[in-house]
Scaffold this active site. Structure first.
Site, mmCIF file in Angstrom:
data_model
loop_
_atom_site.group_PDB
_atom_site.id
_atom_site.type_symbol
_atom_site.label_atom_id
_atom_site.label_comp_id
_atom_site.label_asym_id
_atom_site.label_seq_id
_atom_site.Cartn_x
_atom_site.Cartn_y
_atom_site.Cartn_z
ATOM 1 N N GLU A 130 25.424 33.882 42.075
ATOM 2 C CA GLU A 130 25.647 35.304 41.768
ATOM 3 C C GLU A 130 25.228 35.549 40.312
ATOM 4 O O GLU A 130 25.755 34.925 39.394
ATOM 5 C CB GLU A 130 27.127 35.669 41.941
ATOM 6 C CG GLU A 130 27.379 37.130 41.619
ATOM 7 C CD GLU A 130 28.834 37.571 41.808
ATOM 8 O OE1 GLU A 130 29.741 36.836 41.413
ATOM 9 O OE2 GLU A 130 29.038 38.670 42.353
ATOM 10 N N CYS A 141 29.657 44.265 43.466
ATOM 11 C CA CYS A 141 29.747 43.173 44.436
ATOM 12 C C CYS A 141 28.939 43.517 45.690
ATOM 13 O O CYS A 141 28.732 42.662 46.538
ATOM 14 C CB CYS A 141 31.187 42.889 44.795
ATOM 15 S SG CYS A 141 31.928 44.253 45.668
ATOM 16 N N LYS A 172 47.609 44.701 37.122
ATOM 17 C CA LYS A 172 47.109 43.941 35.967
ATOM 18 C C LYS A 172 45.611 44.188 35.952
ATOM 19 O O LYS A 172 44.848 43.543 36.664
ATOM 20 C CB LYS A 172 47.428 42.445 36.149
ATOM 21 C CG LYS A 172 47.478 41.640 34.865
ATOM 22 C CD LYS A 172 46.220 41.668 34.033
ATOM 23 C CE LYS A 172 45.110 40.814 34.563
ATOM 24 N NZ LYS A 172 43.815 41.022 33.854
ATOM 25 N N GLU A 232 41.120 42.939 31.415
ATOM 26 C CA GLU A 232 41.319 43.119 29.964
ATOM 27 C C GLU A 232 40.052 43.631 29.293
ATOM 28 O O GLU A 232 40.064 44.012 28.127
ATOM 29 C CB GLU A 232 41.798 41.811 29.320
ATOM 30 C CG GLU A 232 40.827 40.641 29.366
ATOM 31 C CD GLU A 232 40.861 39.861 30.688
ATOM 32 O OE1 GLU A 232 41.098 40.469 31.762
ATOM 33 O OE2 GLU A 232 40.621 38.639 30.636
#
Ligand code: NAD
Length: 489
Positions: free
Chosen positions: A382, A281, A173, A176
Protein backbone atom coordinates in the site's frame (compact mmCIF):
# COMPACT_ATOMS: atom_id res chain seq x y z
CA UNK A 1 0.73 30.55 20.12
CA UNK A 2 -1.27 27.70 18.60
CA UNK A 3 -4.46 26.36 20.14
CA UNK A 4 -4.16 23.69 22.86
CA UNK A 5 -6.79 21.06 22.15
CA UNK A 6 -8.93 19.66 24.97
CA UNK A 7 -10.61 16.36 25.72
CA UNK A 8 -14.38 16.22 26.15
CA UNK A 9 -15.12 14.07 29.20
CA UNK A 10 -18.35 13.74 31.17
CA UNK A 11 -19.97 16.63 29.32
CA UNK A 12 -17.13 19.13 29.87
CA UNK A 13 -13.97 20.29 28.09
CA UNK A 14 -10.83 19.30 29.99
CA UNK A 15 -7.23 20.20 29.50
CA UNK A 16 -5.01 17.12 29.86
CA UNK A 17 -1.90 17.29 32.01
CA UNK A 18 0.06 15.34 29.44
CA UNK A 19 2.65 15.81 26.71
CA UNK A 20 1.26 17.49 23.58
CA UNK A 21 2.09 16.97 19.91
CA UNK A 22 1.92 19.57 17.11
CA UNK A 23 -0.75 19.35 14.40
CA UNK A 24 0.41 20.80 11.07
CA UNK A 25 -1.22 22.05 7.89
CA UNK A 26 0.23 19.72 5.22
CA UNK A 27 0.14 22.48 2.58
CA UNK A 28 2.18 24.98 4.61
CA UNK A 29 3.77 22.94 7.42
CA UNK A 30 2.45 25.63 9.80
CA UNK A 31 1.51 24.44 13.29
CA UNK A 32 -2.27 24.66 13.75
CA UNK A 33 -2.70 23.25 17.25
CA UNK A 34 -1.23 21.10 19.99
CA UNK A 35 -2.98 17.81 20.72
CA UNK A 36 -2.69 16.04 24.09
CA UNK A 37 -1.41 12.45 24.25
CA UNK A 38 -3.85 11.40 26.95
CA UNK A 39 -2.56 8.90 29.52
CA UNK A 40 -4.38 5.85 30.89
CA UNK A 41 -5.61 7.54 34.13
CA UNK A 42 -7.60 10.12 32.14
CA UNK A 43 -8.88 7.47 29.71
CA UNK A 44 -10.17 5.58 32.77
CA UNK A 45 -12.11 8.68 33.93
CA UNK A 46 -13.73 8.91 30.51
CA UNK A 47 -14.63 5.21 30.48
CA UNK A 48 -16.06 5.33 34.00
CA UNK A 49 -18.23 8.35 33.30
CA UNK A 50 -19.35 6.74 30.02
CA UNK A 51 -20.32 3.64 31.99
CA UNK A 52 -22.28 5.66 34.55
CA UNK A 53 -24.07 7.45 31.69
CA UNK A 54 -24.85 4.11 29.99
CA UNK A 55 -26.89 2.88 32.96
CA UNK A 56 -29.40 5.69 32.29
CA UNK A 57 -29.00 6.18 28.53
CA UNK A 58 -29.88 2.57 27.65
CA UNK A 59 -33.34 3.16 29.10
CA UNK A 60 -34.00 6.37 27.16
CA UNK A 61 -36.49 5.31 24.46
CA UNK A 62 -34.92 4.95 21.01
CA UNK A 63 -37.40 7.50 19.67
CA UNK A 64 -35.96 10.05 22.13
CA UNK A 65 -32.33 9.05 21.51
CA UNK A 66 -32.66 9.79 17.81
CA UNK A 67 -33.97 13.30 18.48
CA UNK A 68 -30.39 14.25 19.44
CA UNK A 69 -29.21 12.89 16.08
CA UNK A 70 -31.81 14.89 14.15
CA UNK A 71 -30.47 18.02 15.89
CA UNK A 72 -26.88 16.94 15.25
CA UNK A 73 -27.61 16.61 11.53
CA UNK A 74 -28.92 20.18 11.39
CA UNK A 75 -25.92 21.55 13.32
CA UNK A 76 -23.60 19.66 10.94
CA UNK A 77 -25.36 21.16 7.92
CA UNK A 78 -25.05 24.67 9.41
CA UNK A 79 -21.35 24.18 10.17
CA UNK A 80 -20.55 22.45 6.86
CA UNK A 81 -18.38 25.22 5.39
CA UNK A 82 -16.34 25.73 8.56
CA UNK A 83 -15.87 21.98 9.03
CA UNK A 84 -14.82 21.54 5.39
CA UNK A 85 -12.21 24.31 5.70
CA UNK A 86 -10.89 22.72 8.88
CA UNK A 87 -10.58 19.31 7.19
CA UNK A 88 -8.70 20.86 4.27
CA UNK A 89 -6.39 22.74 6.61
CA UNK A 90 -5.40 19.82 8.78
CA UNK A 91 -5.70 16.92 6.31
CA UNK A 92 -4.58 18.54 3.03
CA UNK A 93 -7.44 17.48 0.72
CA UNK A 94 -9.33 19.95 -1.47
CA UNK A 95 -12.36 21.88 -0.21
CA UNK A 96 -14.66 19.90 -2.56
CA UNK A 97 -13.28 16.62 -1.20
CA UNK A 98 -13.83 17.85 2.36
CA UNK A 99 -17.45 18.73 1.57
CA UNK A 100 -17.82 15.28 -0.04
CA UNK A 101 -16.63 13.44 3.06
CA UNK A 102 -18.90 15.51 5.28
CA UNK A 103 -21.89 14.60 3.10
CA UNK A 104 -21.04 10.90 3.46
CA UNK A 105 -20.64 11.35 7.22
CA UNK A 106 -23.97 13.16 7.60
CA UNK A 107 -25.60 10.34 5.62
CA UNK A 108 -24.68 8.01 8.53
CA UNK A 109 -26.31 10.35 11.06
CA UNK A 110 -29.47 10.29 8.93
CA UNK A 111 -29.40 6.51 8.62
CA UNK A 112 -28.98 6.03 12.38
CA UNK A 113 -32.15 8.10 12.89
CA UNK A 114 -33.97 4.97 11.66
CA UNK A 115 -32.88 3.01 14.77
CA UNK A 116 -36.41 2.55 16.16
CA UNK A 117 -37.09 0.25 13.21
CA UNK A 118 -33.51 -0.93 12.51
CA UNK A 119 -33.11 -2.21 16.05
CA UNK A 120 -36.26 -4.31 16.10
CA UNK A 121 -36.02 -7.95 17.03
CA UNK A 122 -38.39 -10.75 16.00
CA UNK A 123 -40.68 -13.27 17.64
CA UNK A 124 -42.81 -16.37 17.26
CA UNK A 125 -46.05 -17.07 19.04
CA UNK A 126 -46.80 -20.68 20.10
CA UNK A 127 -43.40 -22.22 19.32
CA UNK A 128 -44.80 -24.92 21.59
CA UNK A 129 -48.28 -25.00 23.09
CA UNK A 130 -48.70 -21.79 25.10
CA UNK A 131 -45.03 -20.82 24.67
CA UNK A 132 -43.75 -17.72 22.82
CA UNK A 133 -40.17 -16.84 21.85
CA UNK A 134 -38.70 -13.37 21.28
CA UNK A 135 -35.39 -11.98 20.13
CA UNK A 136 -34.59 -8.53 21.47
CA UNK A 137 -31.54 -6.35 20.90
CA UNK A 138 -29.86 -4.65 23.82
CA UNK A 139 -26.93 -2.22 23.80
CA UNK A 140 -23.49 -3.37 24.95
CA UNK A 141 -22.30 -0.55 27.22
CA UNK A 142 -19.26 1.67 26.61
CA UNK A 143 -17.91 1.38 23.07
CA UNK A 144 -14.93 3.14 21.48
CA UNK A 145 -13.69 4.05 18.00
CA UNK A 146 -10.11 4.68 16.92
CA UNK A 147 -9.93 6.50 13.61
CA UNK A 148 -7.32 7.38 10.94
CA UNK A 149 -6.14 10.70 9.50
CA UNK A 150 -7.57 10.52 6.00
CA UNK A 151 -11.27 11.18 6.72
CA UNK A 152 -11.31 13.31 9.89
CA UNK A 153 -15.12 13.73 9.93
CA UNK A 154 -16.60 10.88 7.90
CA UNK A 155 -14.93 7.96 9.66
CA UNK A 156 -15.88 8.99 13.22
CA UNK A 157 -19.43 9.34 11.84
CA UNK A 158 -19.34 5.74 10.53
CA UNK A 159 -19.62 4.71 14.19
CA UNK A 160 -20.77 7.46 16.57
CA UNK A 161 -24.42 7.82 15.45
CA UNK A 162 -25.20 4.07 15.44
CA UNK A 163 -23.44 3.52 18.77
CA UNK A 164 -25.53 6.03 20.70
CA UNK A 165 -28.77 5.47 18.78
CA UNK A 166 -28.66 1.81 19.86
CA UNK A 167 -28.26 2.90 23.51
CA UNK A 168 -24.49 2.61 24.04
CA UNK A 169 -22.20 5.36 25.23
CA UNK A 170 -19.28 6.16 22.96
CA UNK A 171 -15.67 7.35 23.19
CA UNK A 172 -13.83 8.66 20.12
CA UNK A 173 -10.04 8.54 19.88
CA UNK A 174 -9.37 10.45 16.64
CA UNK A 175 -6.11 10.47 14.72
CA UNK A 176 -3.59 12.70 16.49
CA UNK A 177 -2.69 14.06 13.05
CA UNK A 178 -6.18 15.54 12.41
CA UNK A 179 -7.79 16.18 15.82
CA UNK A 180 -9.17 19.68 15.12
CA UNK A 181 -12.12 18.40 13.08
CA UNK A 182 -13.16 16.15 15.99
CA UNK A 183 -12.85 19.08 18.38
CA UNK A 184 -15.26 20.98 16.13
CA UNK A 185 -17.64 18.01 15.87
CA UNK A 186 -17.68 17.84 19.67
CA UNK A 187 -18.29 21.60 19.92
CA UNK A 188 -21.52 20.86 18.02
CA UNK A 189 -22.22 17.81 20.20
CA UNK A 190 -21.80 20.04 23.28
CA UNK A 191 -24.77 22.07 22.01
CA UNK A 192 -27.04 19.01 21.85
CA UNK A 193 -27.54 18.86 25.64
CA UNK A 194 -27.04 15.13 25.65
CA UNK A 195 -26.83 13.57 29.11
CA UNK A 196 -23.26 13.90 30.40
CA UNK A 197 -20.96 11.04 29.44
CA UNK A 198 -22.94 9.72 26.45
CA UNK A 199 -20.33 11.02 23.98
CA UNK A 200 -16.70 11.62 24.88
CA UNK A 201 -13.58 12.70 23.01
CA UNK A 202 -10.18 11.49 24.16
CA UNK A 203 -7.14 12.56 22.14
CA UNK A 204 -3.88 10.68 21.96
CA UNK A 205 -1.88 7.94 20.30
CA UNK A 206 -0.79 4.39 21.10
CA UNK A 207 -0.84 4.61 24.93
CA UNK A 208 -4.34 6.15 24.80
CA UNK A 209 -5.54 3.37 22.50
CA UNK A 210 -3.99 0.68 24.71
CA UNK A 211 -5.79 2.12 27.74
CA UNK A 212 -9.12 1.78 25.89
CA UNK A 213 -8.26 -1.75 24.73
CA UNK A 214 -7.39 -2.86 28.26
CA UNK A 215 -10.20 -1.19 30.21
CA UNK A 216 -12.68 -3.87 31.32
CA UNK A 217 -15.69 -1.54 30.94
CA UNK A 218 -15.07 -0.96 27.21
CA UNK A 219 -17.20 -3.61 25.53
CA UNK A 220 -16.49 -3.04 21.83
CA UNK A 221 -13.87 -1.36 19.67
CA UNK A 222 -14.17 -0.07 16.12
CA UNK A 223 -10.92 0.70 14.31
CA UNK A 224 -10.01 2.12 10.93
CA UNK A 225 -6.37 2.52 9.90
CA UNK A 226 -3.40 0.59 8.57
CA UNK A 227 -3.37 -3.21 8.46
CA UNK A 228 -0.57 -3.83 11.02
CA UNK A 229 -2.37 -1.66 13.59
CA UNK A 230 -5.75 -3.21 12.68
CA UNK A 231 -4.33 -6.69 13.38
CA UNK A 232 -2.80 -5.53 16.65
CA UNK A 233 -6.02 -3.89 17.85
CA UNK A 234 -8.15 -6.85 16.78
CA UNK A 235 -6.02 -9.33 18.70
CA UNK A 236 -5.58 -7.19 21.83
CA UNK A 237 -9.31 -6.35 21.96
CA UNK A 238 -10.22 -10.02 21.47
CA UNK A 239 -7.72 -11.13 24.13
CA UNK A 240 -9.53 -8.76 26.51
CA UNK A 241 -12.91 -10.24 25.60
CA UNK A 242 -14.18 -7.30 23.55
CA UNK A 243 -15.99 -7.20 20.26
CA UNK A 244 -13.85 -5.69 17.53
CA UNK A 245 -14.31 -4.55 13.94
CA UNK A 246 -10.99 -3.44 12.45
CA UNK A 247 -10.77 -1.98 8.94
CA UNK A 248 -7.24 -2.04 7.53
CA UNK A 249 -5.24 -0.90 4.53
CA UNK A 250 -5.72 -1.62 0.83
CA UNK A 251 -4.16 -2.01 -2.60
CA UNK A 252 -7.10 -1.68 -4.95
CA UNK A 253 -6.95 -3.03 -8.51
CA UNK A 254 -9.05 -1.80 -11.43
CA UNK A 255 -9.43 -3.75 -14.66
CA UNK A 256 -9.87 -1.85 -17.93
CA UNK A 257 -11.39 -3.85 -20.78
CA UNK A 258 -10.81 -2.84 -24.41
CA UNK A 259 -14.56 -2.14 -24.80
CA UNK A 260 -14.60 0.44 -21.97
CA UNK A 261 -15.50 4.07 -22.73
CA UNK A 262 -11.89 5.25 -22.51
CA UNK A 263 -12.57 8.93 -21.92
CA UNK A 264 -14.93 8.28 -19.02
CA UNK A 265 -12.71 5.50 -17.66
CA UNK A 266 -9.63 7.74 -17.64
CA UNK A 267 -11.46 10.52 -15.85
CA UNK A 268 -12.87 8.15 -13.23
CA UNK A 269 -9.63 6.20 -12.66
CA UNK A 270 -7.62 9.45 -12.41
CA UNK A 271 -10.07 10.76 -9.79
CA UNK A 272 -9.85 7.47 -7.93
CA UNK A 273 -6.03 7.21 -8.02
CA UNK A 274 -5.14 10.87 -7.49
CA UNK A 275 -8.20 12.23 -5.60
CA UNK A 276 -7.43 12.96 -1.93
CA UNK A 277 -3.77 12.65 -3.07
CA UNK A 278 -4.28 8.87 -3.21
CA UNK A 279 -4.83 8.80 0.57
CA UNK A 280 -8.09 6.88 0.40
CA UNK A 281 -8.57 3.26 1.34
CA UNK A 282 -10.71 3.01 -1.82
CA UNK A 283 -8.13 4.66 -4.11
CA UNK A 284 -7.31 2.74 -7.29
CA UNK A 285 -3.70 1.78 -6.96
CA UNK A 286 -3.14 -0.78 -9.74
CA UNK A 287 -4.71 -0.48 -13.21
CA UNK A 288 -4.72 -3.70 -15.23
CA UNK A 289 -5.47 -3.13 -18.89
CA UNK A 290 -6.74 -6.02 -20.99
CA UNK A 291 -5.44 -6.44 -24.57
CA UNK A 292 -5.77 -3.33 -26.73
CA UNK A 293 -6.81 -1.12 -23.79
CA UNK A 294 -3.11 -0.93 -22.88
CA UNK A 295 -2.13 1.57 -25.52
CA UNK A 296 -5.03 4.03 -25.26
CA UNK A 297 -5.30 3.95 -21.47
CA UNK A 298 -1.56 4.40 -20.88
CA UNK A 299 -1.53 7.52 -23.02
CA UNK A 300 -4.69 9.02 -21.56
CA UNK A 301 -3.87 8.35 -17.89
CA UNK A 302 -0.37 9.82 -18.31
CA UNK A 303 -1.97 12.96 -19.74
CA UNK A 304 -4.49 13.11 -16.86
CA UNK A 305 -1.66 12.76 -14.31
CA UNK A 306 0.42 15.49 -15.93
CA UNK A 307 -2.43 17.99 -16.12
CA UNK A 308 -3.90 17.57 -12.62
CA UNK A 309 -3.71 20.87 -10.74
CA UNK A 310 -1.89 20.40 -7.43
CA UNK A 311 -2.01 22.98 -4.63
CA UNK A 312 -3.51 24.22 -1.39
CA UNK A 313 -6.99 22.76 -1.14
CA UNK A 314 -8.68 26.08 -0.36
CA UNK A 315 -7.33 27.76 -3.50
CA UNK A 316 -9.57 28.06 -6.56
CA UNK A 317 -9.14 25.39 -9.25
CA UNK A 318 -6.96 23.03 -7.19
CA UNK A 319 -7.70 19.37 -7.97
CA UNK A 320 -5.28 17.64 -5.61
CA UNK A 321 -3.80 18.63 -2.26
CA UNK A 322 -0.73 17.73 -0.22
CA UNK A 323 0.02 14.41 1.47
CA UNK A 324 -0.33 14.32 5.23
CA UNK A 325 3.27 14.71 6.46
CA UNK A 326 6.92 15.04 5.56
CA UNK A 327 7.40 11.36 6.59
CA UNK A 328 4.58 10.33 4.29
CA UNK A 329 6.09 12.25 1.35
CA UNK A 330 9.48 10.61 2.01
CA UNK A 331 7.88 7.14 2.26
CA UNK A 332 5.93 7.57 -1.01
CA UNK A 333 9.00 8.84 -2.88
CA UNK A 334 11.08 5.93 -1.57
CA UNK A 335 8.42 3.46 -2.76
CA UNK A 336 8.42 5.05 -6.25
CA UNK A 337 12.21 4.57 -6.39
CA UNK A 338 11.78 1.00 -5.16
CA UNK A 339 9.31 0.35 -7.98
CA UNK A 340 11.86 1.57 -10.51
CA UNK A 341 14.55 -0.65 -8.98
CA UNK A 342 12.18 -3.62 -9.32
CA UNK A 343 11.75 -3.03 -13.06
CA UNK A 344 8.83 -0.56 -13.37
CA UNK A 345 9.14 2.41 -15.76
CA UNK A 346 8.40 5.84 -14.26
CA UNK A 347 6.07 7.23 -16.91
CA UNK A 348 5.05 10.32 -14.93
CA UNK A 349 7.26 11.24 -11.97
CA UNK A 350 5.68 13.25 -9.16
CA UNK A 351 8.76 13.36 -6.93
CA UNK A 352 10.81 16.38 -5.97
CA UNK A 353 8.13 18.94 -6.87
CA UNK A 354 6.68 21.88 -4.99
CA UNK A 355 3.83 24.40 -5.26
CA UNK A 356 4.66 28.07 -5.68
CA UNK A 357 3.84 30.03 -2.53
CA UNK A 358 3.65 26.80 -0.50
CA UNK A 359 7.24 25.60 -0.72
CA UNK A 360 7.21 24.12 2.80
CA UNK A 361 4.22 21.85 2.01
CA UNK A 362 4.34 18.05 1.64
CA UNK A 363 3.85 17.72 -2.10
CA UNK A 364 3.89 14.58 -4.22
CA UNK A 365 2.47 15.08 -7.73
CA UNK A 366 0.50 12.38 -9.59
CA UNK A 367 2.80 9.55 -10.59
CA UNK A 368 2.29 6.73 -13.09
CA UNK A 369 4.45 3.61 -13.10
CA UNK A 370 4.15 1.39 -16.18
CA UNK A 371 5.29 -2.22 -16.77
CA UNK A 372 5.03 -2.97 -13.05
CA UNK A 373 6.07 -6.62 -12.56
CA UNK A 374 3.14 -8.42 -10.87
CA UNK A 375 5.48 -10.26 -8.50
CA UNK A 376 7.28 -7.05 -7.40
CA UNK A 377 6.89 -5.65 -3.91
CA UNK A 378 5.55 -2.37 -5.28
CA UNK A 379 2.65 -4.31 -6.84
CA UNK A 380 1.61 -5.51 -3.37
CA UNK A 381 2.52 -2.66 -0.99
CA UNK A 382 0.00 0.00 0.00
CA UNK A 383 1.60 3.29 -1.12
CA UNK A 384 -1.16 5.63 0.18
CA UNK A 385 -0.13 8.41 -2.16
CA UNK A 386 -1.01 9.58 -5.71
CA UNK A 387 0.73 6.71 -7.49
CA UNK A 388 -0.89 4.45 -10.08
CA UNK A 389 0.85 1.24 -11.19
CA UNK A 390 0.03 -0.16 -14.65
CA UNK A 391 -0.05 -3.89 -15.42
CA UNK A 392 -1.26 -5.83 -18.43
CA UNK A 393 -3.34 -8.94 -19.11
CA UNK A 394 -4.21 -10.81 -22.32
CA UNK A 395 -7.79 -11.53 -21.29
CA UNK A 396 -10.25 -11.13 -18.42
CA UNK A 397 -9.28 -14.45 -16.80
CA UNK A 398 -5.68 -13.33 -16.53
CA UNK A 399 -6.76 -9.90 -15.25
CA UNK A 400 -8.88 -11.52 -12.51
CA UNK A 401 -5.92 -13.73 -11.55
CA UNK A 402 -3.85 -10.54 -11.11
CA UNK A 403 -6.67 -8.89 -9.14
CA UNK A 404 -6.85 -11.87 -6.80
CA UNK A 405 -3.07 -12.19 -6.35
CA UNK A 406 -2.93 -9.75 -3.45
CA UNK A 407 -3.47 -10.03 0.26
CA UNK A 408 -5.83 -7.06 0.62
CA UNK A 409 -9.50 -7.13 -0.38
CA UNK A 410 -10.99 -3.68 0.12
CA UNK A 411 -12.15 -2.93 -3.43
CA UNK A 412 -11.83 -4.12 -7.02
CA UNK A 413 -13.33 -2.39 -10.08
CA UNK A 414 -13.92 -3.16 -13.73
CA UNK A 415 -14.51 -0.77 -16.64
CA UNK A 416 -16.35 -2.37 -19.53
CA UNK A 417 -19.45 -2.14 -21.71
CA UNK A 418 -19.99 -5.91 -21.49
CA UNK A 419 -22.54 -7.20 -19.00
CA UNK A 420 -20.99 -10.67 -19.21
CA UNK A 421 -17.51 -9.38 -18.32
CA UNK A 422 -18.95 -7.29 -15.49
CA UNK A 423 -20.84 -10.29 -14.14
CA UNK A 424 -17.80 -12.59 -14.26
CA UNK A 425 -15.81 -9.93 -12.43
CA UNK A 426 -18.48 -9.40 -9.79
CA UNK A 427 -18.62 -13.13 -9.08
CA UNK A 428 -14.89 -13.91 -9.14
CA UNK A 429 -13.06 -10.81 -7.80
CA UNK A 430 -11.72 -11.44 -4.31
CA UNK A 431 -12.72 -8.16 -2.64
CA UNK A 432 -15.59 -6.96 -0.49
CA UNK A 433 -16.49 -3.75 -2.37
CA UNK A 434 -16.89 -4.01 -6.15
CA UNK A 435 -17.15 -1.15 -8.64
CA UNK A 436 -18.54 -1.59 -12.15
CA UNK A 437 -17.66 1.49 -14.19
CA UNK A 438 -17.18 3.14 -10.79
CA UNK A 439 -13.74 4.09 -9.42
CA UNK A 440 -14.44 4.58 -5.70
CA UNK A 441 -17.02 1.94 -4.76
CA UNK A 442 -17.82 3.48 -1.37
CA UNK A 443 -20.97 1.90 0.07
CA UNK A 444 -23.76 4.27 1.08
CA UNK A 445 -24.46 4.54 4.82
CA UNK A 446 -27.20 1.91 4.63
CA UNK A 447 -24.80 -0.76 3.28
CA UNK A 448 -21.87 -2.24 5.21
CA UNK A 449 -18.35 -1.05 4.35
CA UNK A 450 -17.45 -4.54 3.28
CA UNK A 451 -13.65 -4.96 3.26
CA UNK A 452 -12.22 -8.50 3.02
CA UNK A 453 -8.96 -10.36 3.68
CA UNK A 454 -6.12 -8.20 5.10
CA UNK A 455 -8.36 -5.13 4.73
CA UNK A 456 -10.72 -6.21 7.51
CA UNK A 457 -10.54 -8.14 10.78
CA UNK A 458 -13.86 -9.03 12.34
CA UNK A 459 -17.21 -10.15 10.99
CA UNK A 460 -19.62 -7.22 11.29
CA UNK A 461 -18.51 -4.18 9.29
CA UNK A 462 -19.21 -0.50 9.90
CA UNK A 463 -22.39 1.23 8.63
CA UNK A 464 -25.94 0.07 7.97
CA UNK A 465 -27.45 -3.05 9.51
CA UNK A 466 -24.00 -4.44 10.36
CA UNK A 467 -23.45 -1.44 12.65
CA UNK A 468 -26.73 -2.14 14.43
CA UNK A 469 -25.75 -5.78 14.95
CA UNK A 470 -22.24 -4.85 16.06
CA UNK A 471 -23.50 -2.42 18.70
CA UNK A 472 -26.21 -4.68 20.12
CA UNK A 473 -26.31 -8.07 21.79
CA UNK A 474 -29.22 -10.37 21.17
CA UNK A 475 -31.29 -11.77 23.98
CA UNK A 476 -33.69 -14.62 23.31
CA UNK A 477 -36.64 -15.01 25.63
CA UNK A 478 -38.78 -18.14 25.77
CA UNK A 479 -41.92 -17.54 27.82
CA UNK A 480 -44.96 -19.37 29.09
CA UNK A 481 -47.84 -17.80 30.99
CA UNK A 482 -50.22 -20.16 32.80
CA UNK A 483 -53.83 -19.38 32.11
CA UNK A 484 -57.11 -21.10 31.95
CA UNK A 485 -58.10 -19.62 28.58
CA UNK A 486 -60.98 -21.14 26.78
CA UNK A 487 -60.30 -22.10 23.16
CA UNK A 488 -63.33 -20.34 21.75
CA UNK A 489 -61.46 -17.29 20.29
P1 NAD B 1 -2.73 4.33 11.41
O1 NAD B 1 -2.91 2.85 11.50
O2 NAD B 1 -1.35 4.87 11.51
O3 NAD B 1 -3.54 5.07 12.60
C1 NAD B 1 -4.92 4.84 12.79
C2 NAD B 1 -5.26 5.07 14.25
O4 NAD B 1 -4.56 4.12 15.06
C3 NAD B 1 -4.87 6.46 14.78
O5 NAD B 1 -5.90 6.91 15.63
C4 NAD B 1 -3.60 6.19 15.57
O6 NAD B 1 -3.44 7.05 16.68
C5 NAD B 1 -3.78 4.76 16.06
N1 NAD B 1 -2.51 4.03 16.15
C6 NAD B 1 -1.45 4.14 15.31
N2 NAD B 1 -0.48 3.25 15.67
C7 NAD B 1 -0.95 2.58 16.74
C8 NAD B 1 -0.43 1.54 17.56
N3 NAD B 1 0.78 1.02 17.33
N4 NAD B 1 -1.18 1.08 18.57
C9 NAD B 1 -2.40 1.57 18.82
N5 NAD B 1 -2.96 2.56 18.07
C10 NAD B 1 -2.25 3.06 17.05
O7 NAD B 1 -3.45 4.80 10.08
P2 NAD B 1 -3.42 6.23 9.38
O8 NAD B 1 -2.08 6.45 8.78
O9 NAD B 1 -4.00 7.25 10.26
O10 NAD B 1 -4.48 5.99 8.19
C11 NAD B 1 -4.14 5.46 6.94
C12 NAD B 1 -4.45 3.99 6.88
O11 NAD B 1 -5.81 3.78 7.16
C13 NAD B 1 -4.21 3.40 5.48
O12 NAD B 1 -3.60 2.15 5.63
C14 NAD B 1 -5.62 3.26 4.92
O13 NAD B 1 -5.77 2.27 3.93
C15 NAD B 1 -6.38 2.92 6.15
N6 NAD B 1 -7.79 3.22 5.99
C16 NAD B 1 -8.64 2.17 5.85
C17 NAD B 1 -9.99 2.39 5.66
C18 NAD B 1 -10.95 1.25 5.48
O14 NAD B 1 -12.14 1.50 5.48
N7 NAD B 1 -10.49 0.03 5.36
C19 NAD B 1 -10.48 3.70 5.61
C20 NAD B 1 -9.57 4.75 5.78
C21 NAD B 1 -8.23 4.50 5.97
Amino acid sequence: MSEILLNYINGAWQRAEAPHQSVRNPATAAVLAEVPLTPAEIVAQAVESAHAAFLEWRHVPATERVQYLFRFKFLLEEALDDLARTITDECGKTYAESVGELRRGIENVETACGIPILMQGYNNEDIARGIDEHLIRQPLGVVAAITPFNFPAMIPLWFLPYAIATGNTFILKPSERVPITSAKLFALIDRLNLPKGVLQLVNGSKATVDALLDHPLVRAVSFVGSTPVAKYIYSRAAANGKRAQCQGGAKNPVVIMPDADMEMTTRIVADSAFGCAGQRCLASSVAITVGAARHTFTESIAEAALTRVVGYGLDEGVQMGAVISAESKARIETLIAKGASEGAQILVDGRGKTVRGYEAGYWVYPTVLSDVPPESQIAQTEIFGPVLSLMYARDLDEAIRLVNARSYGNMACIFTSSGAAARQFRVQANAGNIGINVGVAAPMAFYPFSGWNESFFGDLHGQGKHAVEFYTQTKVVVERWYSGWSRQF
